[in-house]
Design an enzyme around this catalytic site. Structure first.
Site, short mmCIF file in Angstrom:
data_model
loop_
_atom_site.label_atom_id
_atom_site.label_comp_id
_atom_site.label_asym_id
_atom_site.label_seq_id
_atom_site.Cartn_x
_atom_site.Cartn_y
_atom_site.Cartn_z
N HIS A 197 -5.68 5.51 -1.18
CA HIS A 197 -5.31 5.96 0.17
C HIS A 197 -5.50 7.46 0.31
CE1 HIS A 197 -1.32 7.61 -1.11
NE2 HIS A 197 -1.35 6.63 -1.98
N ASP A 222 -4.06 9.06 2.98
CA ASP A 222 -2.90 9.62 3.66
C ASP A 222 -1.88 10.14 2.65
OD1 ASP A 222 -2.41 6.85 2.98
OD2 ASP A 222 -0.61 6.91 4.24
N ASP A 250 -1.03 12.11 -5.65
CA ASP A 250 -0.85 10.85 -4.92
C ASP A 250 -1.63 10.88 -3.61
OD1 ASP A 250 0.13 8.38 -4.17
OD2 ASP A 250 2.11 9.12 -3.62
N GLU A 252 -1.05 3.97 3.60
CA GLU A 252 -0.24 3.51 2.48
C GLU A 252 1.15 4.13 2.49
OE1 GLU A 252 1.41 3.00 -1.54
OE2 GLU A 252 1.07 4.87 -0.47
N GLU A 253 1.23 5.40 2.91
CA GLU A 253 2.51 6.09 2.91
C GLU A 253 3.32 5.82 4.18
OE1 GLU A 253 3.49 7.32 0.32
OE2 GLU A 253 1.93 8.35 -0.80
N GLU A 298 -3.16 4.50 -8.02
CA GLU A 298 -1.84 5.13 -7.92
C GLU A 298 -1.51 5.90 -9.20
OE1 GLU A 298 0.27 5.47 -5.51
OE2 GLU A 298 -0.68 4.19 -4.01
N HIS A 313 4.90 13.57 -4.12
CA HIS A 313 5.84 13.73 -3.02
C HIS A 313 6.71 14.97 -3.16
CE1 HIS A 313 5.80 9.18 -1.73
NE2 HIS A 313 4.60 9.63 -2.07
#
Length: 392
Positions: free
Chosen positions: A78, A80, A111, A144-145, A173, A362
């Site tokens: 992903h 995003d 990520d 995805e997020e 991931e 994150h």
């Protein structure tokens, strides 16, 4: 007589670190794309991939494939990212993609923009050495997020409807736990959310007979579901757990019985349960808690993913072997952690997840050592070679 010879264009080299930096510079906080998908598409078209943009709602998705024959090895990821939080707490701009002392800093560095770049780099190196005995594809989403409705879930449904064949998939991931290569995800627990709303009748605290207090009902409900031991674990999985995530009454007064109380709970569950069975149980507990209450109890559930497991076998051995060969580490085959888009892809084919060390995902100053991005590229390159040697 002269015979025309078609010469394939040379493979354009890709540098995983520079491609990651280019992706980080695209502000793609869900649901925004910021041009990130264009970056991926240009890189893949330069390698001869047929690229399809598959937009659902406001979400940009991409399915790209090179080759027509099976087996089809797919990489999923992903573009995003999550919000940056307090931008002032970052040591550099979160979208500058700064390099400091061999560390790449930026939102998405771990990520998981680096994994996308590493796989594209690995694919370029593979193709420069010759065509694989099969197809390589990439399924890249921008959702995805987020709520994950218009991303991989929608793309998988469309590919299923078209009869697109994908034999195995690797999701990029950041699965490594403490050391690069120490963990591969071969399954995930499922997730279900529930919102419990108790509607009563507002009144004065000195005259409870004139009111219907929703708070004790909600407390009984939460105590009942929290106290239940869902299971002791499942083969390869940790025990399921239920967590209360919020309780809201919104009553600013000290002498008023409120009219409504709400709470939310989340259950992460192993294959000993299904989302439907847990939804039924949560609803039944609502009925029990509300028995005899002069009000209403409503339980609304949302299943965001079922538990799944890719059983150890030839495919997991290929992935684990590539990891060990390039990192020197014997990876654990794990089912721990949260959910990922693997929960949707498993409807198409067996799926495993492998990527960087995820300790800063994150977080403020999310970062990845350049050396680990290079190692991840080497793992993916070996994985591709070993996969087609095994299944091609």
């Amino acid at each position: 007589m002269t015979t025309a010879v078609t010469i394939a264009p040379p493979i354009v080299p890709i540098d995983a670190v520079e491609l990651t930096r280019e992706l980080i510079r695209r502000n793609s906080v869900t649901p925004a794309d910021g041009g990130a998908m264009d970056v991926v598409q240009r890189a893949l078209e330069g390698l001869g991939f047929a690229c399809r943009r598959m937009k659902f709602g406001e979400i940009e998705n991409l399915y790209a494939r090179r080759g027509l024959q099976g087996p089809n090895l797919c990489f999923a990821g992903h573009t995003d990212v999550v919000p940056v939080g307090d931008e002032g707490a970052w040591s550099v701009g979160p979208f500058e993609a700064a390099l400091k002392d061999g560390i790449l800093i930026g939102r998405g560095a771990v990520d998981m923009k680096s994994a996308i770049a590493a796989f594209i780099d690995a694919t370029a190196q593979t193709l420069a050495a010759g065509e694989p005995r099969g197809s390589i594809s990439l399924l890249i989403t921008g959702d995805e997020e987020g709520i994950a409705v218009d991303g991989t879930k929608a793309v998988v449904a469309a590919l299923q409807a078209e009869g697109e064949g994908i034999d195995h998939c690797v999701v990029g991931e950041p699965t490594s736990s403490a050391t690069m290569g120490d963990m591969i995800k071969i399954g995930r627990r499922g997730s279900i959310n529930a919102t419990i709303t108790v509607e009563g009748r507002q009144g004065h605290v000195a005259y409870p007979q004139r009111a219907a207090n929703p708070v004790p009902v909600l407390i009984r409900y939460l105590a009942a579901v929290q106290d239940k031991v869902l299971d002791q674990g499942y083969q390869g999985f940790q025990p399921s757990n239920l967590e209360v995530t919020t309780v809201d009454v919104g009553n600013a007064a000290t002498n008023v019985i409120p009219a409504q109380a709400t709470a939310r709970v989340n259950i992460r569950f192993n294959p000993g349960h299904t989302g439907a069975s847990l939804a039924q149980w949560l609803t039944e507990e609502g009925e029990k808690a509300g028995a005899g209450f002069a009000g209403k109890v409503t339980v609304k559930t949302h299943i965001s993913g079922e538990a799944f497991l890719t059983a150890p076998g030839d495919f997991t051995e290929v992935v684990a072997g590539a990891v060990k060969a390039e990192t020197g580490v014997e990876p654990d085959l794990s089912t721990t952690g949260g959910t990922s888009d693997a929960r949707f892809i498993r409807a198409l084919c067996p799926v495993v997840e492998f990527g960087l060390v995820g300790t800063t995902m994150h977080a403020v100053d999310e970062r990845a050592p350049v050396s680990e991005i290079r190692t991840l590229t080497a793992v993916y390159k070996r994985l591709i070679a070993d996969y087609f040697a095994k299944f091609g």
